[in-house]
Design a protein around this motif. Structure first.
Motif, PDB file in Angstrom:
ATOM      1  N   LEU A   1      -8.312   1.857   2.779  1.00  0.00           N
ATOM      2  CA  LEU A   1      -8.316   2.358   4.111  1.00  0.00           C
ATOM      3  C   LEU A   1      -7.941   3.780   4.169  1.00  0.00           C
ATOM      4  N   SER A   2      -7.253   4.012   2.837  1.00  0.00           N
ATOM      5  CA  SER A   2      -6.354   5.441   3.092  1.00  0.00           C
ATOM      6  C   SER A   2      -7.494   6.543   3.075  1.00  0.00           C
ATOM      7  N   GLY A   3      -8.742   6.479   2.590  1.00  0.00           N
ATOM      8  CA  GLY A   3      -9.457   7.583   2.184  1.00  0.00           C
ATOM      9  C   GLY A   3     -10.340   8.167   3.601  1.00  0.00           C
ATOM     10  N   GLU A   4     -10.180   7.208   4.411  1.00  0.00           N
ATOM     11  CA  GLU A   4     -11.178   7.058   5.565  1.00  0.00           C
ATOM     12  C   GLU A   4     -10.297   6.993   6.955  1.00  0.00           C
ATOM     13  N   CYS A   5      -9.034   7.110   6.746  1.00  0.00           N
ATOM     14  CA  CYS A   5      -8.223   7.080   8.010  1.00  0.00           C
ATOM     15  C   CYS A   5      -7.060   8.222   7.942  1.00  0.00           C
ATOM     16  N   ASP A   6      -6.789   8.431   8.989  1.00  0.00           N
ATOM     17  CA  ASP A   6      -5.590   9.481   9.547  1.00  0.00           C
ATOM     18  C   ASP A   6      -4.226   8.907   9.432  1.00  0.00           C
ATOM     19  N   VAL A   7      -4.450   7.642   9.604  1.00  0.00           N
ATOM     20  CA  VAL A   7      -2.952   6.821   9.623  1.00  0.00           C
ATOM     21  C   VAL A   7      -3.240   5.571   9.611  1.00  0.00           C
ATOM     22  N   ILE A   8      -2.425   4.617   9.013  1.00  0.00           N
ATOM     23  CA  ILE A   8      -2.491   3.263   8.830  1.00  0.00           C
ATOM     24  C   ILE A   8      -1.445   2.286   9.368  1.00  0.00           C
ATOM     25  N   LEU A   9      -1.648   1.143  10.230  1.00  0.00           N
ATOM     26  CA  LEU A   9      -0.622   0.412  10.690  1.00  0.00           C
ATOM     27  C   LEU A   9      -0.602  -0.699  10.160  1.00  0.00           C
ATOM     28  N   PHE A  10       0.724  -1.366   9.969  1.00  0.00           N
ATOM     29  CA  PHE A  10       0.876  -2.948   9.746  1.00  0.00           C
ATOM     30  C   PHE A  10       1.169  -3.491  10.956  1.00  0.00           C
ATOM     31  N   ALA A  11       0.336  -4.515  11.343  1.00  0.00           N
ATOM     32  CA  ALA A  11       0.199  -4.891  12.466  1.00  0.00           C
ATOM     33  C   ALA A  11       1.512  -5.721  12.838  1.00  0.00           C
ATOM     34  N   GLN A  12       2.083  -6.451  11.755  1.00  0.00           N
ATOM     35  CA  GLN A  12       3.464  -7.389  11.987  1.00  0.00           C
ATOM     36  C   GLN A  12       4.558  -6.949  11.207  1.00  0.00           C
ATOM     37  N   PHE A  13       5.687  -7.285  11.794  1.00  0.00           N
ATOM     38  CA  PHE A  13       7.024  -6.957  10.954  1.00  0.00           C
ATOM     39  C   PHE A  13       7.176  -7.539   9.768  1.00  0.00           C
ATOM     40  N   SER A  14       6.534  -8.716   9.761  1.00  0.00           N
ATOM     41  CA  SER A  14       6.331  -9.387   8.108  1.00  0.00           C
ATOM     42  C   SER A  14       5.816  -8.674   7.007  1.00  0.00           C
ATOM     43  N   MET A  15       5.052  -7.722   7.577  1.00  0.00           N
ATOM     44  CA  MET A  15       4.247  -6.811   6.462  1.00  0.00           C
ATOM     45  C   MET A  15       5.282  -5.673   5.972  1.00  0.00           C
ATOM     46  N   ALA A  16       6.249  -5.359   6.714  1.00  0.00           N
ATOM     47  CA  ALA A  16       6.956  -4.189   6.382  1.00  0.00           C
ATOM     48  C   ALA A  16       7.686  -4.033   5.041  1.00  0.00           C
ATOM     49  N   ARG A  17       7.739  -5.202   4.268  1.00  0.00           N
ATOM     50  CA  ARG A  17       8.295  -5.445   3.052  1.00  0.00           C
ATOM     51  C   ARG A  17       7.320  -4.796   1.961  1.00  0.00           C
ATOM     52  N   ALA A  18       6.099  -4.742   2.274  1.00  0.00           N
ATOM     53  CA  ALA A  18       5.102  -4.437   1.435  1.00  0.00           C
ATOM     54  C   ALA A  18       5.115  -2.864   1.101  1.00  0.00           C
ATOM     55  N   LEU A  19       5.599  -1.983   2.196  1.00  0.00           N
ATOM     56  CA  LEU A  19       5.698  -0.533   2.031  1.00  0.00           C
ATOM     57  C   LEU A  19       6.844  -0.071   1.170  1.00  0.00           C
ATOM     58  N   LYS A  20       7.795  -0.953   0.904  1.00  0.00           N
ATOM     59  CA  LYS A  20       8.666  -0.601  -0.192  1.00  0.00           C
ATOM     60  C   LYS A  20       8.024  -0.267  -1.532  1.00  0.00           C
ATOM     61  N   SER A  21       7.198  -1.145  -2.152  1.00  0.00           N
ATOM     62  CA  SER A  21       6.640  -1.156  -3.349  1.00  0.00           C
ATOM     63  C   SER A  21       5.237  -0.375  -3.564  1.00  0.00           C
ATOM     64  N   ILE A  22       4.782   0.218  -2.348  1.00  0.00           N
ATOM     65  CA  ILE A  22       3.422   0.943  -2.622  1.00  0.00           C
ATOM     66  C   ILE A  22       3.527   2.374  -3.297  1.00  0.00           C
ATOM     67  N   ASP A  23       2.683   2.653  -3.995  1.00  0.00           N
ATOM     68  CA  ASP A  23       2.912   4.326  -4.467  1.00  0.00           C
ATOM     69  C   ASP A  23       1.482   4.805  -4.344  1.00  0.00           C
ATOM     70  N   GLY A  24       1.312   5.979  -4.654  1.00  0.00           N
ATOM     71  CA  GLY A  24       0.007   6.655  -4.825  1.00  0.00           C
ATOM     72  C   GLY A  24      -0.832   6.818  -3.493  1.00  0.00           C
TER      73      GLY A  24
END
Length: 226
Positions: A176-199
């Protein structure tokens, strides 16, 4: 009353929402006292029905009432799938009752026009999309929303496989990153995935951090009015 003296009730529909919001309060409002109220059968039933039924709304109302009876200064519902129900019940109480993601959605619309939504619970995707469209209409800002649902990621988390959960979300973020200005994680439980994402340079918003500020600010505003 300074925020360190606030007592806030957290209403959960899944254990997966608990740790992200506790961590967010620990970082941003560590002095706030928290009381947790839980009914995991709500998310189980929601995954089966795909809709929020009247019975589910009554059970949510019961949880909020229990929180109010515990003399809290405000209540935060941590499951975004039930956000529409909050608008129906919040006026019944004298303390603020907020949904998990409303402030996050408003922030996303301020950031850009092309919004990506990733959800891991089937009902959360359409709910988030509809709320974004409603808010954008109120703000008179045209947006486009692309929603991706990864139900297998939620299942992985339920099966105690958080690594798979995070990897599935990372894959969607990069798509999604190439076609969106901003990305939302719709649920609290997804927040953990933000810690390990890069690039990824596209802004990614999660509910816990934003909702902590929102509920504390709302309590403060109510006190000023009173």
């Amino acid at each position: 009353m300074p925020s360190k003296d606030y007592k806030i009730g957290l209403v959960h529909a899944t254990m997966n929402s608990v740790q992200p919001i506790l961590e967010a309060f620990e970082v941003y409002e560590p002095q706030v006292r928290l009381i947790n109220f839980m009914d995991e059968s709500l998310i189980v039933e929601l995954n089966e029905t795909g809709i929020v039924t009247k019975n589910m709304k009554r059970r949510l109302l019961n949880l909020v009432e229990k929180a109010i009876q515990s003399d809290v200064d405000g209540v935060l519902l941590t499951c975004s799938s039930f956000t529409p129900a909050v608008e129906e019940i919040s006026h019944l109480f004298d303390v603020p009752v907020l949904s998990a993601d409303l402030s996050m959605l408003e922030s996303a619309i301020e950031i850009g026009h092309r919004i990506g939504v990733i959800a891991t619970v089937e009902a959360a995707g359409p709910t988030t999309t509809k709320l974004l469209e409603k808010i954008s209409l109120e703000k008179r800002k045209e947006i486009s929303v692309k929603t991706e649902i990864i139900s297998e990621a939620f299942q992985a988390l339920q099966n105690r496989n958080p690594i798979k959960h995070d990897e599935l979300i990372h894959e969607k973020v990069k798509n999604l990153s190439g076609e969106c200005d901003v990305i939302l994680f719709a649920q609290f439980s997804m927040a953990r995935a933000l810690k390990s994402i890069d690039g990824v340079t596209t802004p990614i918003l999660t509910s816990p951090q934003i909702s902590v500020g929102a509920i504390v600010n709302e309590i403060s505003k109510r006190e000023i009015v009173l």
